[in-house]
Design a protein around this motif. Structure first.
Motif, short mmCIF file in Angstrom:
data_model
loop_
_atom_site.label_atom_id
_atom_site.label_comp_id
_atom_site.label_asym_id
_atom_site.label_seq_id
_atom_site.Cartn_x
_atom_site.Cartn_y
_atom_site.Cartn_z
N ASN A 1 0.85 -0.81 0.02
CA ASN A 1 0.06 0.39 -0.24
C ASN A 1 0.94 1.49 -0.14
O ASN A 1 0.47 2.49 -0.55
CB ASN A 1 -1.10 0.01 1.15
CG ASN A 1 -0.22 0.34 2.55
OD1 ASN A 1 0.78 -0.25 2.59
ND2 ASN A 1 -1.48 0.40 3.29
N LYS A 2 2.18 1.46 0.73
CA LYS A 2 2.60 2.49 0.08
C LYS A 2 2.68 3.22 -1.01
O LYS A 2 3.46 4.49 -0.68
CB LYS A 2 4.26 1.88 1.23
CG LYS A 2 4.40 1.77 2.51
CD LYS A 2 3.20 2.64 3.34
CE LYS A 2 2.55 2.04 4.81
NZ LYS A 2 2.21 1.58 4.91
N THR B 1 -3.38 -4.96 0.95
CA THR B 1 -1.92 -4.11 0.78
C THR B 1 -0.41 -4.76 1.42
O THR B 1 0.24 -3.33 1.17
CB THR B 1 -2.02 -3.42 3.09
OG1 THR B 1 -2.74 -4.76 3.81
CG2 THR B 1 -4.13 -2.38 2.68
N GLY B 2 -0.60 -5.83 0.39
CA GLY B 2 0.78 -6.59 1.02
C GLY B 2 1.21 -6.74 2.22
O GLY B 2 0.85 -7.75 2.86
N ASN C 1 7.58 -2.43 6.27
CA ASN C 1 7.05 -2.45 4.91
C ASN C 1 7.30 -0.88 4.06
O ASN C 1 7.57 -0.78 3.14
CB ASN C 1 5.82 -3.00 4.58
CG ASN C 1 5.71 -4.32 5.10
OD1 ASN C 1 6.58 -5.34 5.06
ND2 ASN C 1 4.21 -4.51 5.69
N LYS D 1 0.72 5.50 -2.10
CA LYS D 1 1.55 7.29 -0.58
C LYS D 1 2.09 7.20 -1.62
O LYS D 1 2.64 8.94 -0.85
CB LYS D 1 1.74 6.96 0.71
CG LYS D 1 0.31 5.86 1.37
CD LYS D 1 0.55 5.78 2.80
CE LYS D 1 -0.51 4.60 3.88
NZ LYS D 1 0.01 4.73 4.63
N ALA E 1 -3.12 1.07 10.86
CA ALA E 1 -2.30 1.02 11.48
C ALA E 1 -1.73 3.06 11.91
O ALA E 1 -2.57 3.38 12.24
CB ALA E 1 -1.06 0.33 10.97
N SER E 2 -1.06 3.33 10.42
CA SER E 2 -0.81 4.47 10.65
C SER E 2 -1.84 5.71 10.53
O SER E 2 -1.62 6.55 10.75
CB SER E 2 0.86 4.50 9.93
OG SER E 2 0.46 4.67 8.42
N ALA E 3 -3.01 5.19 9.43
CA ALA E 3 -4.22 5.82 9.36
C ALA E 3 -4.61 6.37 7.91
O ALA E 3 -5.69 6.47 8.08
CB ALA E 3 -4.59 6.32 10.99
N ALA E 4 -3.55 6.34 7.16
CA ALA E 4 -4.21 6.86 6.38
C ALA E 4 -4.83 6.36 5.06
O ALA E 4 -5.28 7.05 4.04
CB ALA E 4 -2.22 7.27 5.26
N THR E 5 -4.61 4.79 4.80
CA THR E 5 -4.67 3.99 4.09
C THR E 5 -6.36 4.56 3.76
O THR E 5 -7.29 4.56 2.72
CB THR E 5 -4.69 2.60 4.03
OG1 THR E 5 -3.19 2.02 4.24
CG2 THR E 5 -5.10 0.96 3.24
N TYR F 1 0.15 -7.59 8.98
CA TYR F 1 -1.22 -6.60 8.42
C TYR F 1 -2.05 -7.55 7.53
O TYR F 1 -3.34 -7.72 8.17
CB TYR F 1 -0.50 -5.90 7.39
CG TYR F 1 0.61 -4.43 8.29
CD1 TYR F 1 0.36 -3.76 8.94
CD2 TYR F 1 1.77 -5.05 8.08
CE1 TYR F 1 1.01 -2.91 8.99
CE2 TYR F 1 3.02 -3.89 8.70
CZ TYR F 1 2.70 -2.84 9.66
OH TYR F 1 3.39 -2.70 9.72
#
Ligand code: PLP
Length: 348
Positions: free
Chosen positions: A65-66, A332-333, A94, A69, A206-210, A304
């Motif tokens: 998913n990164k 999300t990988g 990741n 971003k 997790a860090s919320a941006a997705t 994840y």
């Protein structure tokens, strides 16, 4: 045309412009990622139709998913003439691995400040998986105990300032409002691909941006899909909710629209699959990983997507989804960390 669909179309066009602008985005991935139906898993669970959005196939050093971003974050860094990128994560991050790959692609130095936040001292955890790839990708690695991160960050910044280097900091998980725009676009991509009505999307949060990005996508497109985040990081799930809410607020400033902001109730977080903590998979996580692998040939990860899949499976089993609904599991990988958890697979 109704007033509602006019606003929706206007936002669709604005998002398409934003997506194709070189100023806001540097292409790093392969789009659209596939949206496939999981027929064998759907019939095994005997509930709603299950689909999978393959962001594990997004490209950029094994995907995840990164990539979405980082397309926006790298564009911002390059616009600011960054020569060095600093970012943060756990040892098996990741996000760190994908940032290292993006930096390699654009010839930017990459400093990864990684913290020992997961209780796992196996050699595989410390040297295999993402760590092996970070090194291959040419990143500078610093691994410190969690309480030394602040000091390590200051030292790195001091050194870069001394060298006169322009640096750009990416927050952990790439979770800024800019990074989160990647997932507002992902939501649009999913609805463009789907020949069905997307009722629910389930994914690891997790860090919320997705999750913030996906929710913002529903807001811009006035879509009723429910976005369910399986909390994998926060001891207290309300801290995940407030993080999502903060990012959403800032996204609305970054990308203003005439639509009414969604209320707090649209932020859906489930804490039941968290297990003992971040980076600590449990029996349900391993069962979910094995089920996806054996029925669908799809690899999940223990931190994840495995926990998110445990959430999806259990929520179907307890009847949380209408049987006529179409549920999308966002992959999300994270598979790059599988070898780091080899010892845990032996005992679970
Ligand atoms: C594989 C994978 N899935 C999901 C997530 C969670 O995404 P977010 O941090 O945007 O909530 C991460 C974040 O690190 C991740 O690496």
């Amino acid at each position: 045309m109704t007033k509602t669909s006019l606003a929706q179309n206007e936002n669709r066009e604005r998002m398409a412009e934003h997506w194709s602008s070189d100023l806001s985005r540097k292409q790093l991935g392969f789009w659209p990622t596939p949206l496939e139906s999981l027929d064998r898993l759907s019939s095994e669970l005997n509930g709603p139709r299950i689909w999978i959005k393959r962001d594990d196939c997004s490209g950029l050093a094994t995907g995840g998913n990164k990539t979405r971003k980082l397309e926006f974050l790298l564009a911002d860094a390059i616009a600011k003439n960054a020569e060095v990128i600093i970012t943060y994560g756990a040892v098996q991050s990741n996000h760190a691995r994908q940032t290292a790959a993006a930096c390699a692609k654009f010839g930017i130095d990459c400093h990864l400040l990684l913290t020992e936040r997961v209780r796992n001292s196996t050699t595989n955890y410390r040297a295999n998986g993402n760590i092996l790839l970070d090194e291959l990708l040419g990143a500078n690695l610093t691994i410190v105990p969690l309480d030394e991160l602040g000091k390590s960050r200051e030292e790195t910044i001091e050194l870069l300032n001394k060298e006169g280097k322009i640096f750009y900091e990416i927050p952990p998980g790439g979770s800024s409002p800019i990074g989160a725009m990647g997932y507002a676009h992902a939501f649009q991509e999913i609805t463009d691909q789907a020949n069905f009505c997307v009722t629910d999307i389930v994914h690891a949060s997790a860090s919320a941006a997705t999750q913030a990005g996906l929710i913002f996508g529903t807001e811009l497109l006035e879509h009723n899909a429910k976005i369910l985040g399986a909390n994998v990081f926060h001891e207290n799930p309300s801290s995940l909710k407030s993080r999502i809410s903060d990012i959403l607020e800032k996204m609305r400033e970054l990308f203003p629209s005439k639509n009414r902001p969604l209320d707090q109730d649209s932020i859906l977080v489930n804490h039941a699959y968290f297990g003992e903590g971040y980076g600590m998979p449990n029996k349900e996580t391993f069962d979910a990983i094995r089920l996806f692998a054996s029925l669908e040939g799809i690899l999940l990860d223990p931190v994840y997507s495995g926990k998110a899949a445990a959430c999806l499976i259990d929520q179907i089993n307890i009847g949380s989804f209408d049987e006529s609904s179409d549920v999308v599991f966002l992959h999300t990988g994270g598979q790059a960390s599988l070898s780091a958890y080899q010892d845990d697979f032996k005992t679970n």
